[in-house]
Design a protein around this motif. Structure first.
Motif, PDB file in Angstrom:
ATOM      1  N   MET A  75       0.854  -1.168   0.000  1.00 28.69           N
ATOM      2  CA  MET A  75       0.000   0.000   0.000  1.00 28.69           C
ATOM      3  C   MET A  75       0.903   1.236   0.000  1.00 28.69           C
ATOM      4  N   SER A  76       0.596   2.175  -0.884  1.00 22.84           N
ATOM      5  CA  SER A  76       1.416   3.378  -0.969  1.00 22.84           C
ATOM      6  C   SER A  76       0.922   4.429   0.024  1.00 22.84           C
ATOM      7  N   ILE A  77       1.721   5.446   0.226  1.00 25.88           N
ATOM      8  CA  ILE A  77       1.358   6.539   1.129  1.00 25.88           C
ATOM      9  C   ILE A  77       0.107   7.244   0.615  1.00 25.88           C
ATOM     10  N   PHE A  78      -0.005   7.407  -0.702  1.00 24.22           N
ATOM     11  CA  PHE A  78      -1.167   8.064  -1.302  1.00 24.22           C
ATOM     12  C   PHE A  78      -2.450   7.322  -0.972  1.00 24.22           C
ATOM     13  N   GLU A  79      -2.433   5.995  -1.089  1.00 23.96           N
ATOM     14  CA  GLU A  79      -3.618   5.191  -0.781  1.00 23.96           C
ATOM     15  C   GLU A  79      -3.983   5.304   0.695  1.00 23.96           C
ATOM     16  N   TYR A  80      -3.010   5.319   1.547  1.00 23.43           N
ATOM     17  CA  TYR A  80      -3.262   5.419   2.983  1.00 23.43           C
ATOM     18  C   TYR A  80      -3.921   6.759   3.308  1.00 23.43           C
ATOM     19  N   ASP A  81      -3.435   7.844   2.740  1.00 20.39           N
ATOM     20  CA  ASP A  81      -4.008   9.159   2.993  1.00 20.39           C
ATOM     21  C   ASP A  81      -5.446   9.240   2.469  1.00 20.39           C
ATOM     22  N   GLU A  82      -5.714   8.602   1.338  1.00 21.44           N
ATOM     23  CA  GLU A  82      -7.066   8.598   0.796  1.00 21.44           C
ATOM     24  C   GLU A  82      -8.018   7.855   1.728  1.00 21.44           C
ATOM     25  N   GLU A  83      -7.597   6.732   2.236  1.00 25.52           N
ATOM     26  CA  GLU A  83      -8.419   5.981   3.196  1.00 25.52           C
ATOM     27  C   GLU A  83      -8.687   6.802   4.443  1.00 25.52           C
ATOM     28  N   LYS A  84      -7.651   7.445   4.936  1.00 24.69           N
ATOM     29  CA  LYS A  84      -7.774   8.257   6.144  1.00 24.69           C
ATOM     30  C   LYS A  84      -8.747   9.413   5.901  1.00 24.69           C
ATOM     31  N   GLU A  85      -8.639  10.044   4.741  1.00 27.16           N
ATOM     32  CA  GLU A  85      -9.520  11.159   4.408  1.00 27.16           C
ATOM     33  C   GLU A  85     -10.974  10.695   4.279  1.00 27.16           C
ATOM     34  N   LEU A  86     -11.202   9.570   3.642  1.00 22.13           N
ATOM     35  CA  LEU A  86     -12.557   9.040   3.513  1.00 22.13           C
ATOM     36  C   LEU A  86     -13.153   8.706   4.876  1.00 22.13           C
ATOM     37  N   LYS A  87     -12.327   8.161   5.752  1.00 24.78           N
ATOM     38  CA  LYS A  87     -12.791   7.842   7.100  1.00 24.78           C
ATOM     39  C   LYS A  87     -13.158   9.121   7.849  1.00 24.78           C
ATOM     40  N   LEU A  88     -12.350  10.153   7.691  1.00 26.27           N
ATOM     41  CA  LEU A  88     -12.620  11.433   8.332  1.00 26.27           C
ATOM     42  C   LEU A  88     -13.912  12.046   7.791  1.00 26.27           C
ATOM     43  N   ILE A  89     -14.105  11.981   6.485  1.00 23.98           N
ATOM     44  CA  ILE A  89     -15.321  12.510   5.869  1.00 23.98           C
ATOM     45  C   ILE A  89     -16.551  11.773   6.392  1.00 23.98           C
ATOM     46  N   ARG A  90     -16.485  10.467   6.473  1.00 18.80           N
ATOM     47  CA  ARG A  90     -17.619   9.681   6.997  1.00 18.80           C
ATOM     48  C   ARG A  90     -17.919  10.069   8.439  1.00 18.80           C
ATOM     49  N   GLU A  91     -16.876  10.256   9.235  1.00 23.22           N
ATOM     50  CA  GLU A  91     -17.059  10.629  10.638  1.00 23.22           C
ATOM     51  C   GLU A  91     -17.715  12.001  10.743  1.00 23.22           C
ATOM     52  N   LEU A  92     -17.265  12.948   9.925  1.00 26.36           N
ATOM     53  CA  LEU A  92     -17.857  14.289   9.952  1.00 26.36           C
ATOM     54  C   LEU A  92     -19.316  14.265   9.509  1.00 26.36           C
ATOM     55  N   GLU A  93     -19.620  13.473   8.492  1.00 28.80           N
ATOM     56  CA  GLU A  93     -21.007  13.347   8.038  1.00 28.80           C
ATOM     57  C   GLU A  93     -21.873  12.714   9.118  1.00 28.80           C
ATOM     58  N   TYR A  94     -21.332  11.737   9.795  1.00 25.88           N
ATOM     59  CA  TYR A  94     -22.057  11.078  10.891  1.00 25.88           C
ATOM     60  C   TYR A  94     -22.348  12.086  12.003  1.00 25.88           C
ATOM     61  N   GLN A  95     -21.327  12.857  12.381  1.00 29.32           N
ATOM     62  CA  GLN A  95     -21.498  13.838  13.449  1.00 29.32           C
ATOM     63  C   GLN A  95     -22.537  14.891  13.068  1.00 29.32           C
ATOM     64  N   GLU A  96     -22.542  15.316  11.796  1.00 30.62           N
ATOM     65  CA  GLU A  96     -23.522  16.286  11.325  1.00 30.62           C
ATOM     66  C   GLU A  96     -24.931  15.695  11.398  1.00 30.62           C
ATOM     67  N   GLY A  97     -25.064  14.439  11.039  1.00 31.33           N
ATOM     68  CA  GLY A  97     -26.360  13.769  11.123  1.00 31.33           C
ATOM     69  C   GLY A  97     -26.852  13.680  12.560  1.00 31.33           C
ATOM     70  N   VAL A  98     -25.959  13.373  13.469  1.00 36.78           N
ATOM     71  CA  VAL A  98     -26.318  13.305  14.888  1.00 36.78           C
ATOM     72  C   VAL A  98     -26.747  14.687  15.384  1.00 36.78           C
ATOM     73  N   ARG A  99     -26.004  15.717  15.003  1.00 35.52           N
ATOM     74  CA  ARG A  99     -26.331  17.084  15.418  1.00 35.52           C
ATOM     75  C   ARG A  99     -27.715  17.491  14.905  1.00 35.52           C
ATOM     76  N   GLN A 100     -27.988  17.188  13.643  1.00 32.53           N
ATOM     77  CA  GLN A 100     -29.294  17.525  13.078  1.00 32.53           C
ATOM     78  C   GLN A 100     -30.407  16.749  13.779  1.00 32.53           C
ATOM     79  N   GLY A 101     -30.148  15.505  14.097  1.00 30.48           N
ATOM     80  CA  GLY A 101     -31.139  14.697  14.806  1.00 30.48           C
ATOM     81  C   GLY A 101     -31.452  15.260  16.183  1.00 30.48           C
ATOM     82  N   ILE A 102     -30.417  15.700  16.875  1.00 26.22           N
ATOM     83  CA  ILE A 102     -30.613  16.292  18.202  1.00 26.22           C
ATOM     84  C   ILE A 102     -31.418  17.578  18.088  1.00 26.22           C
ATOM     85  N   GLU A 103     -31.077  18.420  17.102  1.00 27.87           N
ATOM     86  CA  GLU A 103     -31.822  19.668  16.912  1.00 27.87           C
ATOM     87  C   GLU A 103     -33.291  19.398  16.617  1.00 27.87           C
TER      88      GLU A 103
END
Length: 99
Positions: free
Chosen positions: A1-29
């Motif tokens: 696995m190259s460094i580029f692939e690792y960073d892409e995976e990390k970024e996708l994971k971060l994006i999913r986490e942020l989307e999840y947190q936004e969904g939780v925030r909207q649900g609470i509101e």
């Protein structure tokens, strides 16, 4: 696995986490807003019950309102009304004004 692939995976994971947190925030509101609406609706019904019998139609009408501004106005009307008839007239007057 190259460094580029690792960073892409990390970024996708971060994006999913942020989307999840936004969904939780909207649900609470949404939950808070619904709780406020239901609390005001119940307060209106409690005050109306002191004026006389609350029919299913009145209950459905009040529970069908989701605009907190209108609900707050109805709450004031219910607290000031001397009779159920006066309260119902005020509901009709407000409904006519919102058409």
């Amino acid at each position: 696995m190259s460094i580029f692939e690792y960073d892409e995976e990390k970024e996708l994971k971060l994006i999913r986490e942020l989307e999840y947190q936004e969904g939780v925030r909207q649900g609470i509101e949404q939950g808070i807003e619904q709780g406020i609406e239901q609390g005001i609706q119940q307060s209106i019904l409690n005050l109306a019950a002191e004026l006389g019998p609350v029919t299913g139609g009145i209950k459905e009408q009040i529970q069908g309102i989701s605009d907190t501004g209108i609900l707050q106005k109805l709450l004031k009307c219910a607290s000031r009304a001397d009779t159920m008839e006066a309260f119902l007239k005020e509901i009709d007057r407000m409904a006519a004004g919102n058409r």
